[in-house]
Design an enzyme around this catalytic site. Structure first.
Site, mmCIF file in Angstrom:
data_model
loop_
_atom_site.group_PDB
_atom_site.id
_atom_site.type_symbol
_atom_site.label_atom_id
_atom_site.label_comp_id
_atom_site.label_asym_id
_atom_site.label_seq_id
_atom_site.Cartn_x
_atom_site.Cartn_y
_atom_site.Cartn_z
ATOM 1 N N GLU A 185 3.917 6.638 -4.668
ATOM 2 C CA GLU A 185 4.105 4.944 -4.835
ATOM 3 C C GLU A 185 2.498 4.592 -5.868
ATOM 4 O O GLU A 185 2.738 3.526 -5.986
ATOM 5 C CB GLU A 185 4.536 4.453 -3.857
ATOM 6 C CG GLU A 185 5.767 4.645 -3.341
ATOM 7 C CD GLU A 185 5.440 4.074 -1.757
ATOM 8 O OE1 GLU A 185 6.640 3.563 -1.559
ATOM 9 O OE2 GLU A 185 4.979 3.533 -1.498
ATOM 10 N N ARG A 188 -2.131 1.044 9.155
ATOM 11 C CA ARG A 188 -1.141 -0.131 8.662
ATOM 12 C C ARG A 188 -1.394 -1.593 10.581
ATOM 13 O O ARG A 188 -2.417 -2.358 10.009
ATOM 14 C CB ARG A 188 -0.058 -0.790 9.119
ATOM 15 C CG ARG A 188 0.776 -0.326 7.112
ATOM 16 C CD ARG A 188 0.261 0.357 6.268
ATOM 17 N NE ARG A 188 0.935 0.208 5.344
ATOM 18 C CZ ARG A 188 1.502 1.447 4.806
ATOM 19 N NH1 ARG A 188 1.770 2.596 5.674
ATOM 20 N NH2 ARG A 188 1.951 1.395 3.187
ATOM 21 N N TRP A 238 5.796 4.441 10.324
ATOM 22 C CA TRP A 238 5.143 3.634 9.317
ATOM 23 C C TRP A 238 4.861 2.425 10.233
ATOM 24 O O TRP A 238 6.201 1.848 10.908
ATOM 25 C CB TRP A 238 6.164 3.215 8.314
ATOM 26 C CG TRP A 238 6.431 4.789 7.197
ATOM 27 C CD1 TRP A 238 6.822 5.540 6.978
ATOM 28 C CD2 TRP A 238 5.299 4.983 6.089
ATOM 29 N NE1 TRP A 238 6.762 6.865 6.388
ATOM 30 C CE2 TRP A 238 5.394 7.015 6.125
ATOM 31 C CE3 TRP A 238 3.351 5.413 6.195
ATOM 32 C CZ2 TRP A 238 4.758 7.540 4.712
ATOM 33 C CZ3 TRP A 238 2.947 6.216 5.705
ATOM 34 C CH2 TRP A 238 3.510 7.445 4.965
ATOM 35 N N THR A 239 3.717 1.938 10.495
ATOM 36 C CA THR A 239 3.901 0.898 11.295
ATOM 37 C C THR A 239 3.453 -0.848 10.432
ATOM 38 O O THR A 239 2.607 -1.422 11.253
ATOM 39 C CB THR A 239 2.128 1.115 11.572
ATOM 40 O OG1 THR A 239 1.790 1.802 11.629
ATOM 41 C CG2 THR A 239 3.690 2.562 12.761
ATOM 42 N N GLU A 240 4.118 -1.390 9.454
ATOM 43 C CA GLU A 240 3.690 -2.450 9.109
ATOM 44 C C GLU A 240 4.637 -3.672 9.723
ATOM 45 O O GLU A 240 3.851 -4.054 10.034
ATOM 46 C CB GLU A 240 4.674 -2.582 7.966
ATOM 47 C CG GLU A 240 4.074 -1.434 6.154
ATOM 48 C CD GLU A 240 4.549 -0.539 6.648
ATOM 49 O OE1 GLU A 240 4.968 -0.028 7.507
ATOM 50 O OE2 GLU A 240 4.824 0.296 4.902
ATOM 51 N N HIS A 260 -2.274 3.691 -3.277
ATOM 52 C CA HIS A 260 -2.430 3.746 -1.570
ATOM 53 C C HIS A 260 -3.702 3.355 -1.904
ATOM 54 O O HIS A 260 -3.925 3.960 -0.293
ATOM 55 C CB HIS A 260 -1.620 4.390 -0.687
ATOM 56 C CG HIS A 260 -0.072 4.011 -0.338
ATOM 57 N ND1 HIS A 260 0.504 2.525 -0.287
ATOM 58 C CD2 HIS A 260 1.389 4.711 -1.356
ATOM 59 C CE1 HIS A 260 1.997 2.776 -0.604
ATOM 60 N NE2 HIS A 260 1.642 3.781 -0.991
ATOM 61 N N PHE A 290 11.378 6.689 11.616
ATOM 62 C CA PHE A 290 11.240 6.023 12.297
ATOM 63 C C PHE A 290 11.273 4.709 12.606
ATOM 64 O O PHE A 290 11.549 4.016 14.315
ATOM 65 C CB PHE A 290 11.731 7.255 13.731
ATOM 66 C CG PHE A 290 11.726 8.196 14.019
ATOM 67 C CD1 PHE A 290 12.807 8.653 12.903
ATOM 68 C CD2 PHE A 290 11.136 9.192 14.672
ATOM 69 C CE1 PHE A 290 13.778 10.124 13.191
ATOM 70 C CE2 PHE A 290 12.098 10.895 15.133
ATOM 71 C CZ PHE A 290 13.228 10.615 14.084
ATOM 72 N N TRP A 315 11.173 12.989 1.137
ATOM 73 C CA TRP A 315 11.236 11.947 1.673
ATOM 74 C C TRP A 315 11.990 10.665 0.769
ATOM 75 O O TRP A 315 12.870 10.202 1.783
ATOM 76 C CB TRP A 315 9.595 10.595 1.599
ATOM 77 C CG TRP A 315 9.303 10.245 0.798
ATOM 78 C CD1 TRP A 315 8.818 10.658 -0.759
ATOM 79 C CD2 TRP A 315 9.193 9.137 0.479
ATOM 80 N NE1 TRP A 315 7.891 10.005 -1.309
ATOM 81 C CE2 TRP A 315 8.463 8.398 -0.258
ATOM 82 C CE3 TRP A 315 9.817 7.637 1.059
ATOM 83 C CZ2 TRP A 315 8.229 7.166 -1.755
ATOM 84 C CZ3 TRP A 315 10.069 6.715 0.229
ATOM 85 C CH2 TRP A 315 8.987 6.390 -0.574
ATOM 86 N N ASP A 343 -4.708 3.692 4.066
ATOM 87 C CA ASP A 343 -4.082 3.404 2.950
ATOM 88 C C ASP A 343 -4.590 1.783 2.934
ATOM 89 O O ASP A 343 -5.120 1.561 2.714
ATOM 90 C CB ASP A 343 -2.597 3.311 3.915
ATOM 91 C CG ASP A 343 -1.337 3.244 3.337
ATOM 92 O OD1 ASP A 343 -1.348 2.246 1.691
ATOM 93 O OD2 ASP A 343 -0.297 4.241 2.881
#
Length: 783
Positions: A347, A178, A488-490, A282, A439, A413, A207
């Site tokens: 997903e 991301r 996760w860095t969206e 993904h 986180f 998860w 991704d």
């Protein structure tokens, strides 16, 4: 209403014990070690580190690397160039020894500090490395400075420590798709992992938003798939597509030389890198470079923001896909020496598989009955290839769907259920449930925090996590390898923001996975964290101070006669002021000094104050006194998953939930009814029974189809029964809290039963049609 502060003798005892704990000897306070060791004994005196201290170690390459790491670290803040000593050095020496001690296992260590010397003993080099991390924590916090600091007495207290980890998998994850993070920050992240005695770095390399690893056989993965158009000025979920001819300038990738350098760096710090190459979903970024690998064959752009649902996935019916993946994995396996390769598996929207002729033909050829079985076949095909090359497959818990690959490890998860199912099938599992280990969630009041993806995972909540589900037998529990935190860095575009989201939640998780359960104590941990913050300060880490929220919780005495309110925060040392009259709290309000006793309904407002100013926002909570308060309550079926709260007690604790069903005051039931029975203990006059239920269909939460309230005598014979139907339209997209109230003409009854009928499955018009749906309730008020 009345209240009084509880002044009890036990409080004095606690204060005394606390004072004793911080003064283990006349000379030495007990050192702050995180994660807490198995055993620590204080001794008299101190060891003084100086420029003449020598380092003694056996002549083994792996030990030499560790001692070189130690001396290089020490030199930066102290200026001391510690020299190698001889085996005969027994004074002013730091001695590393390899031993054979069954207690220590592969990662345990013994550390003995006296006035004359420091001795670290371990079976393997990993144990020596973790002993070094403890040595750093015995020294002043300035030892974490990257620059020399003058005027510091570099002493460590004399102690004897026995320590080893509770779990073998102690991990942290970072998504670099991301947003791309340069290799120097990846090293910093690994340093943070290592200082916490964690040993796995899960590197999410591919991704939809960018491919980040050089694959020499497929150069377009880095020339095309690694780059997207720059939309950093737009909200992640609302980005606009590329304009005609617009260049893709945002992104980056790691060369194979970068990866070798980082893998070596991690290995020197006892950290295994787990690479993740996503499949079958993904993967849309791949089709920007190699569109023939998708079901449609159409070239698409690398997504500059949110992409959902994840429909563009590898074509499971195309043999070229597996040639591509085998070739990619060949290069990945050569770069990463660890035993595992993570293949994602999460997903994957199978819409295109359902209409793809090649995929449908594959299902016929392999006698597969569903697209879920096709995904299972896909994963098993990849696992066979990995196993043939000496690697193990690990994937997100969706790999359970359609049948688990024979030797696969599951990363759980979506709650803990995936880990439970995996362990019961005899497979290993790593626990990383979103509610505790994600986180990227908010960690404090969103109003005062940088934008996050959602959720609410406080430091205290992370610390409360227990990786081994209670549902497992002792034999099954051995398959729980440990746990890891995920970033996760969206919504996390910079290294400083990553640090803010990860630290200190990584500190809490580190103690969860390293320390024995009987050594974990929240209050003690939070006090120790103040010293850890000083270490972070010297390192230059952009950490979070955590939540400034006051948690208000009820407690009932065992005899059910006294109801008290307890207030807790994540900020020790800061005063809490509160009111009971509806006014906003300030420093002239009541100072919280201990549990308060209440004997009637009241609204409490409480806030944390710093230098006379309210930090963030006060907490407001109403306590409702009613006849069921603190009474014996029994649920026929327990609440589901992470929405158990305090079980049936949640429904008779006097507190109602907020508009957030995750606030700890709502309990949830997934596909099952809420069947509650309350025992008053004696005949009681009942005029009404009210229970609030929650509706949020976007989260698969619906109101009950109906609520049945039965009032019963001492023999459990139903005196009167009433049925209440919902008033809210189930299709409404609004969040609704609806009270279901049954009124009676004053009935003498001992028992009250409340049955909330779950509709079972989401209706046909709903996006989750056929899935089980939830019901949530907060308080059963009897008047």
């Amino acid at each position: 209403m009345k209240f009084n502060r509880m002044l009890v003798f036990s409080a004095a005892i606690i204060l005394l014990l606390t004072a004793c704990k911080t003064r283990a000897t006349k000379q030495n306070p007990e050192p702050v070690i995180i994660p807490a060791p198995v055993e620590l004994s204080m001794k008299q005196g101190n060891f003084i580190l100086n420029e003449n201290t020598t380092v003694v170690f056996p002549d083994k390459e792996e030990v030499h690397q560790i001692t070189e790491y130690f001396t290089n670290w020490i030199e930066k803040p102290t200026g001391f160039k510690l020299k190698e000593g001889t085996p005969n050095d027994d004074n002013n020496a730091i001695i590393f020894r390899l031993v054979q001690d069954d207690r220590l296992g592969e990662e345990g260590y013994l550390l003995d500090v006296s006035q004359e010397k420091v001795v670290v003993s371990a079976n393997w080099s990993a144990g020596l490395f973790y002993g070094i991390q403890t040595i750093f924590q015995l020294l002043p916090p300035q030892v974490y400075s990257p620059e020399k600091i003058e005027g510091i007495a570099w002493t460590m207290p004399a102690v004897s420590i026995f320590d080893k980890p509770c779990f073998q998998w102690r991990g942290m994850h970072l998504d670099v798709s991301r947003h791309f993070f340069h290799k120097e920050f990846i090293k910093t992240y690994i340093d943070l992992i290592a200082m916490h005695k964690m040993n796995v770095f899960h590197w999410h390399l591919t991704d939809d938003n960018g491919w980040r690893i050089e694959i020499k056989k497929y150069p377009k993965l880095t020339s095309v798939s690694a780059w997207r158009v720059d939309r950093e000025d737009q909200p992640w979920r609302e980005v606009t597509p590329p304009e005609p001819g617009e260049k893709a300038t945002y992104g980056g990738f790691y060369t194979q030389d970068d990866i070798r350098e980082i893998v070596k760096y991690a290995a020197e710090r006892q950290v295994m890198i787990l690479p993740e190459i996503e499949m079958p979903g993904h993967t849309s970024e791949v089709f920007a470079a190699y569109p023939e690998l998708s079901c449609s064959g159409k070239k698409i752009y690398v997504r500059p923001g949110s992409y959902w649902p994840n429909e563009d996935i590898f074509c499971a019916g195309n043999d070229s896909v597996f040639i591509f993946l085998d070739n990619v994995l060949d290069e990945v396996m050569k770069l990463f020496p660890g035993p595992y390769i993570h293949i994602g598996g999460d997903e994957a929207d199978k819409t295109n598989w359902e209409k793809c002729p090649k995929c449908q033909q594959r299902m016929k050829d392999e006698d597969l009955k569903s697209e879920e079985e096709l995904q299972s076949w896909f994963i098993k095909r990849i696992e066979n290839y990995l196993v043939a090359h000496g690697k193990k497959l690990i994937g997100w818990d969706e790999i359970l769907e359609g049948g688990l690959a024979p030797e696969a490890t599951v990363m759980s998860w979506r709650g803990i259920e995936g880990g439970i199912e995996s362990a019961k099938q005899g497979h290993d599992a790593v626990m990383t449930p979103g509610a505790y280990c994600y986180f990227d969630h908010y960690q404090a009041n969103p109003e005062f925090e940088p934008e996050a993806i959602g959720g609410f995972t406080t430091l205290k909540k992370v610390y409360s996590y227990e990786p081994v589900p209670k549902e497992l037998t002792e034999k099954e529990a051995r398959h729980i390898l440990g746990a890891q935190g995920n970033v996760w860095t969206e919504f996390i575009p910079t290294p400083e923001h990553v640090e803010y989201m990860a630290i200190p939640r990584i500190t809490a998780l580190a103690e969860v996975v390293w320390s024995q359960e009987d050594r974990r104590n929240w209050d003690d941990f939070r006090e120790r964290l103040n010293i850890q913050f000083m270490r972070f300060d010297y390192m230059g880490v952009n950490y979070s101070r955590g939540s400034w929220k006051v948690d208000i919780r009820p407690e009932m005495s065992k005899d059910g006669k006294q109801f008290t309110i307890v207030m807790e925060t994540e900020q020790p040392g800061y005063p809490v002021y509160f009111t009971l009259d509806g006014s906003d709290p300030d420093t002239n309000s009541i100072l919280y000094e201990g549990a308060i006793v209440v004997d009637s309904s009241v609204t409490i407002k409480a806030g944390i104050f710093d230098h006379g100013q309210l930090r963030e926002r006060y907490t407001e909570k109403s306590v409702f006194f009613h006849k069921a308060l603190g009474k014996l309550a029994i649920l026929k079926t327990p609440p589901s998953g992470r929405y158990k709260c305090k079980g049936a007690l949640t429904l008779v604790d006097g507190m109602t939930g907020s508009g957030n069903y995750k606030d700890g005051y709502w309990i949830g039931f997934d596909g099952t009814d809420m069947d509650l029975t309350i025992d008053h203990g004696e005949e009681t006059l009942v005029h009404s029974v009210t229970v609030n239920f929650y509706h949020r269909q976007a989260s698969w939460i619906f109101l009950p189809e109906k609520v049945i309230v039965e009032v019963m005598d001492a023999a459990r014979k139903v005196i009167v029964s009433k049925t209440i139907l919902p008033k809210t339209d189930s299709k409404t997209k609004k969040t609704v809290i609806e009270p279901f109230k049954a009124e009676f003409d004053g009935v003498e009854a001992r028992y009250v039963r409340v049955l909330g009928k779950n509709r079972g499955n989401c209706p046909s018009w709903h996006p989750g049609a056929g899935d089980t749906c939830w019901i949530f309730a907060d308080e059963a008020v009897i008047e």
